[in-house]
Design a protein around this motif. Structure first.
Motif, PDB file in Angstrom:
ATOM      1  N   VAL A 167       0.821  -1.217   0.000  1.00  0.00           N
ATOM      2  CA  VAL A 167       0.000   0.000   0.000  1.00  0.00           C
ATOM      3  C   VAL A 167       0.853   1.264   0.000  1.00  0.00           C
ATOM      4  O   VAL A 167       0.321   2.376   0.008  1.00  0.00           O
ATOM      5  N   ALA A 168       2.160   1.121  -0.012  1.00  0.00           N
ATOM      6  CA  ALA A 168       3.035   2.296   0.006  1.00  0.00           C
ATOM      7  C   ALA A 168       2.718   3.202  -1.178  1.00  0.00           C
ATOM      8  O   ALA A 168       2.637   2.763  -2.328  1.00  0.00           O
ATOM      9  N   GLY A 169       2.500   4.486  -0.872  1.00  0.00           N
ATOM     10  CA  GLY A 169       2.212   5.466  -1.899  1.00  0.00           C
ATOM     11  C   GLY A 169       0.788   5.469  -2.404  1.00  0.00           C
ATOM     12  O   GLY A 169       0.447   6.252  -3.301  1.00  0.00           O
ATOM     13  N   LEU A 170      -0.086   4.638  -1.833  1.00  0.00           N
ATOM     14  CA  LEU A 170      -1.459   4.518  -2.324  1.00  0.00           C
ATOM     15  C   LEU A 170      -2.440   5.259  -1.422  1.00  0.00           C
ATOM     16  O   LEU A 170      -2.136   5.623  -0.294  1.00  0.00           O
ATOM     17  N   HIS A 171      -3.648   5.447  -1.973  1.00  0.00           N
ATOM     18  CA  HIS A 171      -4.758   6.039  -1.234  1.00  0.00           C
ATOM     19  C   HIS A 171      -5.614   4.893  -0.705  1.00  0.00           C
ATOM     20  O   HIS A 171      -6.131   4.073  -1.466  1.00  0.00           O
ATOM     21  N   VAL A 172      -5.776   4.829   0.602  1.00  0.00           N
ATOM     22  CA  VAL A 172      -6.516   3.754   1.252  1.00  0.00           C
ATOM     23  C   VAL A 172      -7.773   4.324   1.897  1.00  0.00           C
ATOM     24  O   VAL A 172      -7.718   5.335   2.595  1.00  0.00           O
ATOM     25  N   LEU A 173      -8.897   3.653   1.662  1.00  0.00           N
ATOM     26  CA  LEU A 173     -10.155   3.994   2.319  1.00  0.00           C
ATOM     27  C   LEU A 173     -10.403   2.978   3.425  1.00  0.00           C
ATOM     28  O   LEU A 173     -10.257   1.774   3.222  1.00  0.00           O
ATOM     29  N   VAL A 174     -10.801   3.466   4.601  1.00  0.00           N
ATOM     30  CA  VAL A 174     -11.199   2.592   5.696  1.00  0.00           C
ATOM     31  C   VAL A 174     -12.654   2.905   6.030  1.00  0.00           C
ATOM     32  O   VAL A 174     -12.975   4.034   6.421  1.00  0.00           O
ATOM     33  N   ALA A 175     -13.524   1.919   5.855  1.00  0.00           N
ATOM     34  CA  ALA A 175     -14.938   2.095   6.167  1.00  0.00           C
ATOM     35  C   ALA A 175     -15.178   1.592   7.583  1.00  0.00           C
ATOM     36  O   ALA A 175     -15.116   0.400   7.846  1.00  0.00           O
ATOM     37  N   GLY A 176     -15.442   2.526   8.493  1.00  0.00           N
ATOM     38  CA  GLY A 176     -15.659   2.163   9.888  1.00  0.00           C
ATOM     39  C   GLY A 176     -14.519   2.635  10.763  1.00  0.00           C
ATOM     40  O   GLY A 176     -13.372   2.248  10.561  1.00  0.00           O
ATOM     41  N   ALA A 177     -14.831   3.480  11.751  1.00  0.00           N
ATOM     42  CA  ALA A 177     -13.813   4.054  12.629  1.00  0.00           C
ATOM     43  C   ALA A 177     -13.951   3.541  14.054  1.00  0.00           C
ATOM     44  O   ALA A 177     -13.732   4.273  15.009  1.00  0.00           O
ATOM     45  N   ARG A 195      -2.140   8.321   1.631  1.00  0.00           N
ATOM     46  CA  ARG A 195      -3.326   9.011   2.138  1.00  0.00           C
ATOM     47  C   ARG A 195      -4.316   7.969   2.643  1.00  0.00           C
ATOM     48  O   ARG A 195      -4.522   6.931   2.006  1.00  0.00           O
ATOM     49  N   VAL A 196      -4.920   8.250   3.790  1.00  0.00           N
ATOM     50  CA  VAL A 196      -5.936   7.360   4.349  1.00  0.00           C
ATOM     51  C   VAL A 196      -7.192   8.183   4.622  1.00  0.00           C
ATOM     52  O   VAL A 196      -7.156   9.161   5.374  1.00  0.00           O
ATOM     53  N   THR A 197      -8.284   7.776   3.993  1.00  0.00           N
ATOM     54  CA  THR A 197      -9.589   8.398   4.207  1.00  0.00           C
ATOM     55  C   THR A 197     -10.444   7.440   5.024  1.00  0.00           C
ATOM     56  O   THR A 197     -10.474   6.241   4.748  1.00  0.00           O
ATOM     57  N   VAL A 198     -11.150   7.976   6.001  1.00  0.00           N
ATOM     58  CA  VAL A 198     -11.981   7.149   6.878  1.00  0.00           C
ATOM     59  C   VAL A 198     -13.414   7.649   6.840  1.00  0.00           C
ATOM     60  O   VAL A 198     -13.662   8.860   6.895  1.00  0.00           O
ATOM     61  N   THR A 199     -14.354   6.696   6.749  1.00  0.00           N
ATOM     62  CA  THR A 199     -15.772   7.052   6.787  1.00  0.00           C
ATOM     63  C   THR A 199     -16.424   6.421   8.011  1.00  0.00           C
ATOM     64  O   THR A 199     -16.084   5.320   8.426  1.00  0.00           O
ATOM     65  N   ASP A 200     -17.384   7.125   8.582  1.00  0.00           N
ATOM     66  CA  ASP A 200     -18.155   6.602   9.705  1.00  0.00           C
ATOM     67  C   ASP A 200     -19.370   7.503   9.901  1.00  0.00           C
ATOM     68  O   ASP A 200     -19.394   8.640   9.411  1.00  0.00           O
TER      69      ASP A 200
END
Length: 339
Positions: A167-177, A195-200
């Motif tokens: 995942v190095a250099g990638l944009h990761v989405l995490v669903a659930g905080a 970059r890490v984006t989180v949704t909740d």
């Protein structure tokens, strides 16, 4: 000694339990802290986790840290008094999965505080617990017992990120905080995610994700939220609900990877399978962990921000209030019991 025993849905009792003795190959550990996990909450609320249903009273808990008391006959390990945490899994070592290097999905494993088999494997929410000596891990220098109680859930997060690939250099989405989702954020950042984006749905939970290192926070119930990305490279579903999986499938790029980490409800779960086909999305499951446990201890010893994910430390005598607090995502992230 006191222990937390679940008898059925809504029936959590703090009981006086007999002191265990370490048998051959076992170590006796005085438990100091135990983290309340989402699976513990499922046993408390619903009498089971996914397809694993309670069939007898069971001591809960698999996120524990404490000190070595003694060993059974002919058994050695870290010296008595050593601060340790406990790897909760005892895989069989002989099944095809173990032979293939995937002990985390061993078909005959024993896991602390799990109703996956019968008789159930009693857990670690007790003043003392006897465990296979090979499951002990001495804490690295500078890592205290309180933070070490996060080793098991962080291992889960590390395994999920590794299931996604590099995942190095990638944009990761995490669903659930929730606690696991926040630890996935930390694991992804440690692995070099750009970059890490989180949704909740819960603003307070998103605040904990920020503590863990999230770059962008998005209200899952607000389609107009400016933080929504156009697409991401990798998505990790950590909420355990169908809507979270749908979000991941719709936001991951063509040819991207979605890791299903959250335990979905028992039975069938509808999902946008057409997107898996038309976008050639790779949908991968992530279950528990194996060698990541040792890596989790090293990461915990190196980074103090994990302390910010511990919302409260509650005496075992108040276990039911601790579970109620852990279940309230507007008031807590990780709640620890103190023994």
């Amino acid at each position: 000694m006191l222990g937390c025993v679940i008898h059925g849905a809504g029936e959590l009792r703090v009981e006086e339990l007999p002191d265990p003795q370490a048998g051959p190959g076992e170590a006796l550990v005085a438990v100091r802290y135990g983290g309340v996990c989402g699976s513990d909450l499922h046993y408390w609320r619903h009498g089971g986790v996914g397809d694993f249903r309670l069939r007898e009273p069971m001591v809960l808990g698999h996120e524990v840290a404490g000190t070595v008391v003694s060993y059974g006959p002919g058994t050695t390990g870290p010296a008595p008094g050593t601060a340790v945490t406990v790897h909760p899994a005892t895989p069989c070592g002989v099944c095809p999965e173990c032979a293939g290097g995937r002990a985390n999905v061993c078909r005959d494993t024993r896991y602390l505080g799990s109703a996956a088999r019968f008789p159930h494997v009693q857990g670690g929410f007790a003043g003392r617990v006897a465990v296979p000596a090979g499951q002990l891990r001495a804490l690295p220098d500078g890592l205290g017992l309180r933070r070490a109680a996060l080793a098991e859930p962080l291992s889960v997060a590390l395994h999920a990120v590794r299931r996604a690939g590099a995942v190095a250099g990638l944009h990761v989405l995490v669903a659930g905080a929730g606690p696991i989702g926040c630890l996935v954020v930390a694991a992804a950042k440690a692995a070099g995610a750009a970059r890490v984006t989180v949704t909740d749905l819960v603003p307070e939970a998103l605040g904990y994700a920020a503590v863990a290192g999230a770059d962008a926070l998005v209200r899952a119930d607000d389609p107009a939220d400016a933080g929504w990305p156009a697409e991401v490279d990798v998505a990790v579903e950590a909420s355990g609900v169908a809507a979270g999986l749908d979000t991941c499938l719709r936001l991951v790029r063509r040819g991207g990877v979605v890791v299903q980490l959250g335990m979905l409800p028992a039975g069938r779960t509808p999902f946008a399978g057409n997107l898996v086909v038309s976008r050639e999305i790779e949908l991968r499951g992530a279950f528990r962990f194996d060698a990541e446990f040792d890596d989790a201890l090293e990461l915990l010893s190196a980074r103090g921000e994990f302390d910010g994910l511990v919302s409260a430390v509650v005496p075992v005598e108040q276990a039911e209030s601790a579970f109620a607090l852990a279940a309230d995502r507007g008031r807590s992230c990780k709640v620890l019991l103190e023994f």
